[in-house]
Design a protein around this motif. Structure first.
Motif, PDB file in Angstrom:
ATOM      1  N   TYR A 178       0.572  10.857 -23.842  1.00  0.00           N
ATOM      2  CA  TYR A 178      -0.080   9.746 -23.143  1.00  0.00           C
ATOM      3  C   TYR A 178       0.261   8.404 -23.780  1.00  0.00           C
ATOM      4  O   TYR A 178       0.276   7.385 -23.109  1.00  0.00           O
ATOM      5  N   GLY A 179       0.526   8.418 -25.064  1.00  0.00           N
ATOM      6  CA  GLY A 179       0.706   7.160 -25.785  1.00  0.00           C
ATOM      7  C   GLY A 179       2.088   6.573 -25.645  1.00  0.00           C
ATOM      8  O   GLY A 179       2.479   6.103 -24.583  1.00  0.00           O
ATOM      9  N   ASP A 180       2.846   6.616 -26.710  1.00  0.00           N
ATOM     10  CA  ASP A 180       4.153   5.966 -26.737  1.00  0.00           C
ATOM     11  C   ASP A 180       5.184   6.855 -26.034  1.00  0.00           C
ATOM     12  O   ASP A 180       5.799   7.732 -26.638  1.00  0.00           O
ATOM     13  N   ASN A 181       5.370   6.620 -24.737  1.00  0.00           N
ATOM     14  CA  ASN A 181       6.311   7.455 -23.981  1.00  0.00           C
ATOM     15  C   ASN A 181       7.255   6.579 -23.159  1.00  0.00           C
ATOM     16  O   ASN A 181       7.513   6.844 -21.989  1.00  0.00           O
ATOM     17  N   ALA A 182       7.754   5.527 -23.798  1.00  0.00           N
ATOM     18  CA  ALA A 182       8.621   4.585 -23.089  1.00  0.00           C
ATOM     19  C   ALA A 182       9.907   5.255 -22.598  1.00  0.00           C
ATOM     20  O   ALA A 182      10.438   4.906 -21.550  1.00  0.00           O
ATOM     21  N   GLU A 183      10.408   6.225 -23.367  1.00  0.00           N
ATOM     22  CA  GLU A 183      11.616   6.958 -22.982  1.00  0.00           C
ATOM     23  C   GLU A 183      11.347   8.453 -23.132  1.00  0.00           C
ATOM     24  O   GLU A 183      11.802   9.105 -24.084  1.00  0.00           O
ATOM     25  N   PRO A 184      10.605   9.037 -22.187  1.00  0.00           N
ATOM     26  CA  PRO A 184      10.138  10.422 -22.334  1.00  0.00           C
ATOM     27  C   PRO A 184      11.249  11.448 -22.540  1.00  0.00           C
ATOM     28  O   PRO A 184      11.063  12.439 -23.229  1.00  0.00           O
TER      29      PRO A 184
ATOM     30  N   PRO B 124       0.796  -1.235   0.000  1.00  0.00           N
ATOM     31  CA  PRO B 124       0.000   0.000   0.000  1.00  0.00           C
ATOM     32  C   PRO B 124       0.823   1.276   0.000  1.00  0.00           C
ATOM     33  O   PRO B 124       0.274   2.351  -0.192  1.00  0.00           O
ATOM     34  N   TYR B 125       2.139   1.178   0.196  1.00  0.00           N
ATOM     35  CA  TYR B 125       2.951   2.389   0.286  1.00  0.00           C
ATOM     36  C   TYR B 125       3.744   2.671  -0.989  1.00  0.00           C
ATOM     37  O   TYR B 125       4.472   3.652  -1.053  1.00  0.00           O
ATOM     38  N   ARG B 126       3.607   1.801  -1.977  1.00  0.00           N
ATOM     39  CA  ARG B 126       4.331   2.069  -3.207  1.00  0.00           C
ATOM     40  C   ARG B 126       3.479   2.954  -4.114  1.00  0.00           C
ATOM     41  O   ARG B 126       2.269   3.075  -3.934  1.00  0.00           O
ATOM     42  N   LEU B 127       4.128   3.592  -5.067  1.00  0.00           N
ATOM     43  CA  LEU B 127       3.397   4.402  -6.032  1.00  0.00           C
ATOM     44  C   LEU B 127       2.601   3.505  -6.969  1.00  0.00           C
ATOM     45  O   LEU B 127       3.093   2.478  -7.412  1.00  0.00           O
ATOM     46  N   VAL B 128       1.382   3.891  -7.247  1.00  0.00           N
ATOM     47  CA  VAL B 128       0.536   3.127  -8.147  1.00  0.00           C
ATOM     48  C   VAL B 128       0.246   3.983  -9.368  1.00  0.00           C
ATOM     49  O   VAL B 128      -0.138   5.146  -9.250  1.00  0.00           O
ATOM     50  N   SER B 129       0.456   3.416 -10.531  1.00  0.00           N
ATOM     51  CA  SER B 129       0.193   4.140 -11.759  1.00  0.00           C
ATOM     52  C   SER B 129      -1.286   4.466 -11.888  1.00  0.00           C
ATOM     53  O   SER B 129      -2.151   3.674 -11.524  1.00  0.00           O
ATOM     54  N   LEU B 130      -1.573   5.654 -12.434  1.00  0.00           N
ATOM     55  CA  LEU B 130      -2.959   6.026 -12.719  1.00  0.00           C
ATOM     56  C   LEU B 130      -3.598   5.010 -13.650  1.00  0.00           C
ATOM     57  O   LEU B 130      -4.781   4.701 -13.546  1.00  0.00           O
ATOM     58  N   TRP B 131      -2.781   4.442 -14.548  1.00  0.00           N
ATOM     59  CA  TRP B 131      -3.246   3.390 -15.462  1.00  0.00           C
ATOM     60  C   TRP B 131      -3.761   2.192 -14.691  1.00  0.00           C
ATOM     61  O   TRP B 131      -4.799   1.623 -15.008  1.00  0.00           O
ATOM     62  N   GLU B 132      -3.039   1.777 -13.628  1.00  0.00           N
ATOM     63  CA  GLU B 132      -3.418   0.600 -12.848  1.00  0.00           C
ATOM     64  C   GLU B 132      -4.738   0.819 -12.111  1.00  0.00           C
ATOM     65  O   GLU B 132      -5.484  -0.117 -11.879  1.00  0.00           O
ATOM     66  N   VAL B 133      -5.020   2.051 -11.735  1.00  0.00           N
ATOM     67  CA  VAL B 133      -6.201   2.333 -10.930  1.00  0.00           C
ATOM     68  C   VAL B 133      -7.454   2.465 -11.791  1.00  0.00           C
ATOM     69  O   VAL B 133      -8.441   1.767 -11.600  1.00  0.00           O
ATOM     70  N   ILE B 134      -7.424   3.376 -12.783  1.00  0.00           N
ATOM     71  CA  ILE B 134      -8.662   3.644 -13.512  1.00  0.00           C
ATOM     72  C   ILE B 134      -8.491   3.797 -15.020  1.00  0.00           C
ATOM     73  O   ILE B 134      -9.461   3.665 -15.766  1.00  0.00           O
ATOM     74  N   MET B 135      -7.286   4.083 -15.479  1.00  0.00           N
ATOM     75  CA  MET B 135      -7.150   4.495 -16.862  1.00  0.00           C
ATOM     76  C   MET B 135      -6.779   3.328 -17.775  1.00  0.00           C
ATOM     77  O   MET B 135      -6.037   2.441 -17.406  1.00  0.00           O
TER      78      MET B 135
ATOM     79  N   PHE C  48       9.610   4.939 -14.854  1.00  0.00           N
ATOM     80  CA  PHE C  48       8.220   4.895 -14.395  1.00  0.00           C
ATOM     81  C   PHE C  48       7.694   6.294 -14.136  1.00  0.00           C
ATOM     82  O   PHE C  48       6.639   6.689 -14.651  1.00  0.00           O
ATOM     83  N   ASP C  49       8.411   7.075 -13.328  1.00  0.00           N
ATOM     84  CA  ASP C  49       7.932   8.408 -12.979  1.00  0.00           C
ATOM     85  C   ASP C  49       7.937   9.350 -14.180  1.00  0.00           C
ATOM     86  O   ASP C  49       7.051  10.202 -14.305  1.00  0.00           O
ATOM     87  N   ALA C  50       8.907   9.201 -15.061  1.00  0.00           N
ATOM     88  CA  ALA C  50       8.943  10.039 -16.256  1.00  0.00           C
ATOM     89  C   ALA C  50       7.727   9.766 -17.139  1.00  0.00           C
ATOM     90  O   ALA C  50       7.090  10.692 -17.653  1.00  0.00           O
ATOM     91  N   SER C  51       7.381   8.488 -17.300  1.00  0.00           N
ATOM     92  CA  SER C  51       6.208   8.124 -18.101  1.00  0.00           C
ATOM     93  C   SER C  51       4.922   8.612 -17.448  1.00  0.00           C
ATOM     94  O   SER C  51       4.013   9.108 -18.126  1.00  0.00           O
ATOM     95  N   GLU C  52       4.837   8.471 -16.117  1.00  0.00           N
ATOM     96  CA  GLU C  52       3.640   8.939 -15.413  1.00  0.00           C
ATOM     97  C   GLU C  52       3.507  10.455 -15.495  1.00  0.00           C
ATOM     98  O   GLU C  52       2.401  10.988 -15.580  1.00  0.00           O
TER      99      GLU C  52
END
Length: 233
Positions: free
Chosen positions: A137-143, A14-25, A157-161
């Motif tokens: 939002y789309g292809d941002n593997a290496e922002p 519960p204390y790790r960062l969760v991607s917005l994608w994992e939650v709802i998007m 992870f954080d750069a993509s988020e």
């Protein structure tokens, strides 16, 4: 002992960062769904065109069944379970009664499926991203490009988020993720000068780093090119 087969990613830790994608998007390609529903309708009509040679009708009905199976696959991928189920049921009917279908039956099937898709979509809320921001939002593997990705892989992870939050107009969240990206670089820079960064605020870290940079000229073991090195840091 009873155990859960799976847990939401945030329940396990519960204390790790969760991607917005994992939650709802989840990215939703609306044009693809519209195209397949239109294809189902078109193939339903083509099955029994008045001018078509009756010998070709079984092949056309078979194409209608294939378009329903394709619709089933797309609905599954887009997480539309009722539309997926209805597509599967209609495809099965076509496969079982290919020689007994008529124009009214195929067009009725297509219309029914269209209503199911429409009803299921009405239960959801959709957000549209403007074309100029959709790329973030789309292809941002290496922002920040491959150089940054290779040098600081832990920031991906954080750069993509940050990119996704920017695309969605969640600017505060975007800054939060960007600060975590910068924090990684700051930690590496601090380590270079022996500055402890854990549980220390940024101002203190930066002041200590700047002092260490300013003291390069006082180091008896400084390199020959110490002026260039100081300028670099």
């Amino acid at each position: 002992m009873r155990t859960l087969a799976c847990l939401p990613s945030w329940a396990e830790n519960p204390y790790r960062l969760v991607s917005l994608w994992e939650v709802i998007m989840q990215s939703f390609e609306v044009h693809e769904l519209l195209a397949i529903v239109r294809l189902v309708g078109n193939t339903a009509t083509l099955c029994f065109e008045s001018a078509r040679d009756p010998r070709y009708r079984p092949a056309q009905v078979n194409n209608f069944g294939k378009s329903l199976r394709k619709c089933q696959g797309i609905c599954k991928r887009l997480n539309l379970p009722m539309s997926e189920l209805h597509s599967s049921q209609l495809a099965k009917q076509v496969e079982d009664f290919v020689g007994q279908l008529d124009n009214d039956a195929t067009e009725r099937m297509a219309a029914m499926l269209g209503v199911t898709v429409e009803n299921e979509l009405s239960l959801r809320m959709f957000f549209a991203i403007s074309p100029e921001k959709a790329r973030f939002y789309g292809d941002n593997a290496e922002p920040f490009g491959s150089d940054v990705a290779n040098a600081f892989p832990s920031t991906l992870f954080d750069a993509s988020e940050a990119n996704r939050c920017f695309a969605l107009g969640r600017n505060t969240a975007c800054v939060f993720h960007l600060m975590r990206v910068l924090e990684t670089g700051l930690g590496v820079l601090g380590k270079q000068f022996g500055v402890q960064c854990d549980h220390t605020n940024w101002e203190t870290i930066i002041n200590r780093i700047e002092k260490a940079i300013g003291d390069i000229d006082k180091d008896p073991n400084r390199p020959v090119n110490w002026k260039d090195e100081r300028e670099f840091w």
